[in-house]
Each structure stands twice: as C-alpha cells, then as structure tokens.
Design a protein around this motif. Structure first.
Motif, PDB file in Angstrom:
ATOM      1  N   PRO A 110      -5.569 -12.104   7.362  1.00  0.00           N
ATOM      2  CA  PRO A 110      -5.834 -10.685   7.575  1.00  0.00           C
ATOM      3  C   PRO A 110      -4.942 -10.153   8.690  1.00  0.00           C
ATOM      4  CG  PRO A 110      -7.873 -11.961   7.607  1.00  0.00           C
ATOM      5  CD  PRO A 110      -6.736 -12.940   7.633  1.00  0.00           C
ATOM      6  N   ALA A 111      -4.454  -8.975   8.467  1.00  0.00           N
ATOM      7  CA  ALA A 111      -3.656  -8.349   9.521  1.00  0.00           C
ATOM      8  C   ALA A 111      -4.558  -8.081  10.714  1.00  0.00           C
ATOM      9  CB  ALA A 111      -3.035  -7.054   9.008  1.00  0.00           C
ATOM     10  N   ILE A 112      -4.019  -8.284  11.862  1.00  0.00           N
ATOM     11  CA  ILE A 112      -4.820  -8.105  13.071  1.00  0.00           C
ATOM     12  C   ILE A 112      -5.052  -6.623  13.344  1.00  0.00           C
ATOM     13  CG2 ILE A 112      -4.967  -8.643  15.506  1.00  0.00           C
ATOM     14  CD1 ILE A 112      -4.986 -11.069  13.653  1.00  0.00           C
ATOM     15  N   CYS A 113      -4.035  -5.880  13.162  1.00  0.00           N
ATOM     16  CA  CYS A 113      -4.119  -4.440  13.377  1.00  0.00           C
ATOM     17  C   CYS A 113      -5.013  -3.812  12.296  1.00  0.00           C
ATOM     18  CB  CYS A 113      -2.727  -3.827  13.314  1.00  0.00           C
ATOM     19  SG  CYS A 113      -2.685  -2.039  13.387  1.00  0.00           S
ATOM     20  N   ASP A 114      -5.919  -2.965  12.738  1.00  0.00           N
ATOM     21  CA  ASP A 114      -6.861  -2.377  11.802  1.00  0.00           C
ATOM     22  C   ASP A 114      -6.175  -1.622  10.671  1.00  0.00           C
ATOM     23  OD1 ASP A 114      -8.819  -3.427  13.338  1.00  0.00           O
ATOM     24  OD2 ASP A 114      -9.386  -1.559  14.313  1.00  0.00           O
ATOM     25  N   LYS A 115      -5.223  -0.837  11.064  1.00  0.00           N
ATOM     26  CA  LYS A 115      -4.520  -0.055  10.039  1.00  0.00           C
ATOM     27  C   LYS A 115      -3.769  -0.966   9.081  1.00  0.00           C
ATOM     28  CE  LYS A 115      -3.886   4.290  12.529  1.00  0.00           C
ATOM     29  NZ  LYS A 115      -2.913   5.209  13.150  1.00  0.00           N
ATOM     30  N   ALA A 116      -3.128  -1.931   9.654  1.00  0.00           N
ATOM     31  CA  ALA A 116      -2.373  -2.848   8.806  1.00  0.00           C
ATOM     32  C   ALA A 116      -3.307  -3.602   7.870  1.00  0.00           C
ATOM     33  CB  ALA A 116      -1.592  -3.826   9.680  1.00  0.00           C
ATOM     34  N   ARG A 117      -4.477  -3.890   8.355  1.00  0.00           N
ATOM     35  CA  ARG A 117      -5.426  -4.601   7.511  1.00  0.00           C
ATOM     36  C   ARG A 117      -5.920  -3.721   6.374  1.00  0.00           C
ATOM     37  NH1 ARG A 117      -9.888  -5.073  10.268  1.00  0.00           N
ATOM     38  NH2 ARG A 117      -8.583  -5.593  12.048  1.00  0.00           N
ATOM     39  N   GLN A 118      -6.125  -2.475   6.686  1.00  0.00           N
ATOM     40  CA  GLN A 118      -6.547  -1.572   5.624  1.00  0.00           C
ATOM     41  C   GLN A 118      -5.472  -1.466   4.553  1.00  0.00           C
ATOM     42  OE1 GLN A 118      -7.569   2.032   7.621  1.00  0.00           O
ATOM     43  NE2 GLN A 118      -9.471   1.201   8.486  1.00  0.00           N
TER      44      GLN A 118
END
Length: 489
Positions: A110-118
């Motif tokens: 999972p991407a660590i950054c919230d936006k990147a994860r979304q």
DNA sequence: CGCTGCGGGCAGC
DNA sequence: GCTGCCCGCAGCG
C-alpha cells in the motif's frame, strides 16, 4: 549455537528462548530510561518484524535510522516526539483473489501517502483487471500493528506491537526497485517509440499505438509489482532466469505474465505461503527467522473482517522470505547461502521447508491466541502494551521490583508478559523449538549478529531505574553491573 | 510524485 | 488522559 543447545533442555520459561538482544533486556519503548550502559551489542536489522518484539539497533544502522520496515507502515501521530510511532497499512490484493500464473497471489505494498493509496486502489489488478482491494491490518487488538522507534543515544530502540493478520506486501526495497525500473523502462520505451516514430515517418503502421495503450494501462508501478525483482537474493535457478536479462522489459509485455520472470519473483519474494504459524513465534523474538505474517484464521482478532480469512490460506507464504529481503540491504548473500545449505532447496521453498521440517510448530496444531486464557499479568499489562503516547509509570513499579529481585526470571517481568500478550500461555514445544532455532540461526550466521553467547550476556539491570527523562543522564544512575552467566541454566 | 516526519485537531473510551 | 486516526504541511529524493 550455544544458547539453544544448552537451554533447550529447560522449559520455555527460560529467558534464553528470547533470541534478540533487545528482548533480553527488560525495557519498554515508553520507559523513561532505556537501557544504555549495558548495551554490549545490537541486533541486526529486521525488516519483517512480526509480533510483540523488541530490538535494539545501533544508532548507525541505516535501516534503523530510516525506520524501515518490510510492512507498509505509515507515520502515526502519537503526540510524543520522543517516540516515533508507525502503524501498518495492510496489504493491497486483487479483489477477486485471482491466481497468478504461478499460482500465487497479488500482494502489493500500500502506498504510504493517503492520496497515493487512494489512487492505487483505483487501479486494476494487472492480472485479471479486477479492482484492487486494501486489506487493513488489524493485528493489534483490532487495530493496525504498530511499530515504535526511539532513538536514545547510541541505540535505536524498536518495539512492535501486534501480529500482522494479513499477507506481506511487497517490501519497500522491492517497490523501489520496481518503481525505478518502471521509470527507466518508461523513459527508454518512450525514447524507443520516438525513434520508431521517426523511423516510420512515412506513416507506415507499427505497433506504437498498441504499445502506448498498453503502457497507459500499465501506468502504475503497482501493475508491475509481481513481475520482477532483479536484486532479490533468490536461488540461482530462479535468479538466473532473469538476472542476465532486462526484467523490466518483460514487465511491459502482458504476455510476460506467463513468462519466467514472473514466477521468479512471485515465488521468492512476494508470495506468501499462508502456513499456520505458531502464536509463540514472536515469543522467541526472532521475527527475522519466523516472521511469517501468516496465521490461521482463528488467530485473528474477532473483529477482523471475515473476508480476510481467505487471504490467510492463500498463496505461498515464506516465513523466511523477509529475512532474505531484509538482508539484501546488508549482506545477505552469505546468510541466504546458509539457508540453501540448511534446506538444500531453493530459496523459494525455504518457508515451506522451514514450515514443514525445520519448525515443528508450523504444523498448525498448537494452541492459539484466543484459545488460551490470558495470564493475569498479561491482561493487566494490556494497558502497557497499548500505551503509545505518554509514559505510564504505574505498570513499571512492579517491574522495577522484578528487575532487582529476579533478573533471571524474565518471564515474570511485565515487559515480557506484555510482550507475549495474549499468546503467552500457549504451549510450546520448547525443546525442539529452541534447537531448531539454534540450527537455523547457526546456519545463518546470526548467532554472531544477534544472539550473544551466554557468557557474553552482561546486563546491568540494577541500573534500570526511573529518574528524570533526560536521556543523557542515564549513566549517572548506573551503579554496578552484574554479570549474568547463562551457563548456569 | 511519493515517502517521511511533524504536529494540530477530533472522536471514542 | 490515552489512543487511533485524519488532515495538512514541509523536507527530501
């Protein structure tokens, strides 16, 4: 392997079963004073820690400095600038649980950054085009597993709380390698396209359109997740399958999903064979050795998502894969050799071999976390376990007594009880277990890195007291240190 | 663009 | 008060 062979005759109560150096010293990440003076050595970095473990790394350890973890850990604000807290994000899998050509499953980081994860979750499975799904980590009483980092002078103290109840994602280093590879490939293919475009100015049809389409579909690194892993120290038969080629090239060709590069990566790096793992695994504080993230479904917290169970029994989980991956950042070649020698198998089978042969408790036939009555101390110490922000002094009063009264009976120490948490009462196949660890570690050469010989274990536990919070003045409290000869055991 | 760490703020207990 | 979690920000590569 001095420790294991000697202590193996004793009961599990032996503190010797605790293999990491950090676990041998009584401390908690929230302690006002962490053991300093008695630090004679450091643990080697563990990328795939799992369970209620503690490690003490050298402050010069690059990986520790970066607070690295194989698990996708994000920073969590615990309102304590002294202690860095991170919580696990889980793993991204294919919502259809599709099986890759090699029989394994997609397990993205999972991407660590919230936006990147979304964004990441909006993408599709590279294998079946199904949606991707994030399996959250609920390994710590329904909450994500948490890792704590604390720099204290010469050492970096690490403490993990919780047992990952999901497959391992791709390690960070794997992700980085892949991303850089993708970038490289993107740029190179872009250049190639330009070139081809120029060459075909006449308007002749060529495949650039299709290629472009393909690229756009495969835009995210996630789509390459399971394709390549050139630097991963894997068995020769697999590694050689693509080490002399450009593994990234293949990843751009969907056909290559059926190619040899994929299995090489899949079997050796990412894929996790979800073998039941003993709840006592972390009791031994050797996540590097038994850092499997796989547990039988009953091992999960009751409030875990019911659909998460399928993951547990899916796909290969190599319990020692993490070790390999982790060591890649150091000098893993030798250690991996050790594995090969032990099992006489490919690295891809290490987990399996270890599971079935080397480790007696990887048979799933053991007591589990929720099948046992928690010890009184364990329950009362739950608060300690979950204390992450402010230091709670109360629970440590008793431990202070323990430290001075019976430094040998580490099992009685609150810190060690909380360490074992709910699984403390599990019945362990002590003898065989420890012997096995001894063998494993010996072959890995880890006894030098992590586990001190008994005679080397010198601890000044009387110095473990609670004064002011100034990190530097700890030495002032140190009285004498007494020698701790484990040969007596 | 994503990773990382920091810190404010909020809600639940 | 403790904890989990959200958010935005800044530095970095």
């Amino acid at each position: 392997m001095v420790i294991m062979s000697k202590s193996s005759a004793n009961s599990f109560e032996d503190s010797d079963c605790i293999c990491s150096y950090g676990m041998k010293l009584p401390w908690d990440i929230n302690d006002p004073k962490l053991p300093q003076q008695e630090l004679k050595q450091f643990d080697s970095f563990q990328e795939w820690t799992d369970g209620y473990v503690r490690f003490i790394y050298s402050a010069e350890d690059k990986n520790a400095q970066r607070h690295l973890s194989g698990w996708a850990m994000r920073n969590t604000n615990n309102h304590n600038c002294q202690i860095l807290k991170k919580s696990c994000l889980g793993v991204v899998v294919c919502s259809q649980s599709c099986v890759l050509p090699d029989g394994t499953k997609m397990q993205l980081r999972p991407a660590i950054c919230d936006k990147a994860r979304q964004k990441q979750q909006k993408k599709l499975c590279s294998n079946c085009n199904a949606a991707l799904e994030l399996i959250p980590c609920r390994g710590h009483s329904g909450y994500p597993v948490t890792n704590f980092w604390r720099l204290d002078c010469k050492a970096i103290f690490f403490q993990a709380k919780g047992v990952h109840d999901h497959p391992r994602p791709e390690s960070k280093s794997e992700t980085e390698v892949r991303r850089s590879a993708v970038k490289r490939q993107m740029s190179s293919s872009h250049l190639a396209q330009k070139k081809r475009f120029l060459e075909s100015e006449a308007g002749r049809y060529h495949d650039s359109g299709g290629h472009m389409h393909h690229l756009s579909y495969m835009e995210g690194p996630e789509h390459f997740s399971l394709i390549t892993e050139p630097s991963f120290p894997i068995p020769p038969q697999h590694y050689s399958s693509f080490q002399n080629t450009d593994p990234y090239k293949a990843s751009y060709d969907s056909v290559s999903f059926d190619g040899e590069a994929l299995p090489a990566f899949q079997k050796c790096s990412n894929p996790r064979l979800y073998m039941p793992r003993p709840p006592c695994g972390y009791e031994f504080a050797v996540p590097g050795y038994i850092s499997s993230s796989s547990y039988p479904s009953f091992y999960k917290d009751s409030n875990s998502p019911p659909d998460a169970d399928h993951v547990h029994l899916n796909g290969p989980q190599q319990n020692f894969g993490g070790l390999n991956v982790s060591d890649r950042n150091f000098d893993s070649t030798i250690k991996n050799h050790g594995w090969k020698q032990i099992f006489g198998k490919t690295g891809c089978d290490y987990g399996q071999a270890q599971t079935n042969a080397a480790h007696p408790y990887y048979n799933g036939d053991y007591s589990c976390r929720y099948g046992n009555t928690p010890s009184p101390t364990a329950s009362t110490l739950q608060t300690v376990i979950t204390t992450t922000t402010k230091v709670s002094y109360q629970p440590y009063k008793s431990s202070m007594v323990k430290y001075s009264d019976n430094i040998y009976d580490i099992k009685n120490l609150p810190n060690y009880n909380h360490m074992t948490d709910n699984t403390a009462e599990t019945i362990f196949p002590e003898v065989k277990t420890q012997e096995d660890f001894g063998v494993i570690r010996s072959a890995l050469g880890y006894e030098q890195d992590i586990v001190p010989t008994k005679s080397e274990r010198v601890e000044s536990l009387d110095a473990y007291r609670y004064g002011g919070c100034t990190p530097g003045n700890y030495s002032e409290h140190v009285g004498h240190s007494f020698r701790y000869e484990n040969n007596e055991y």
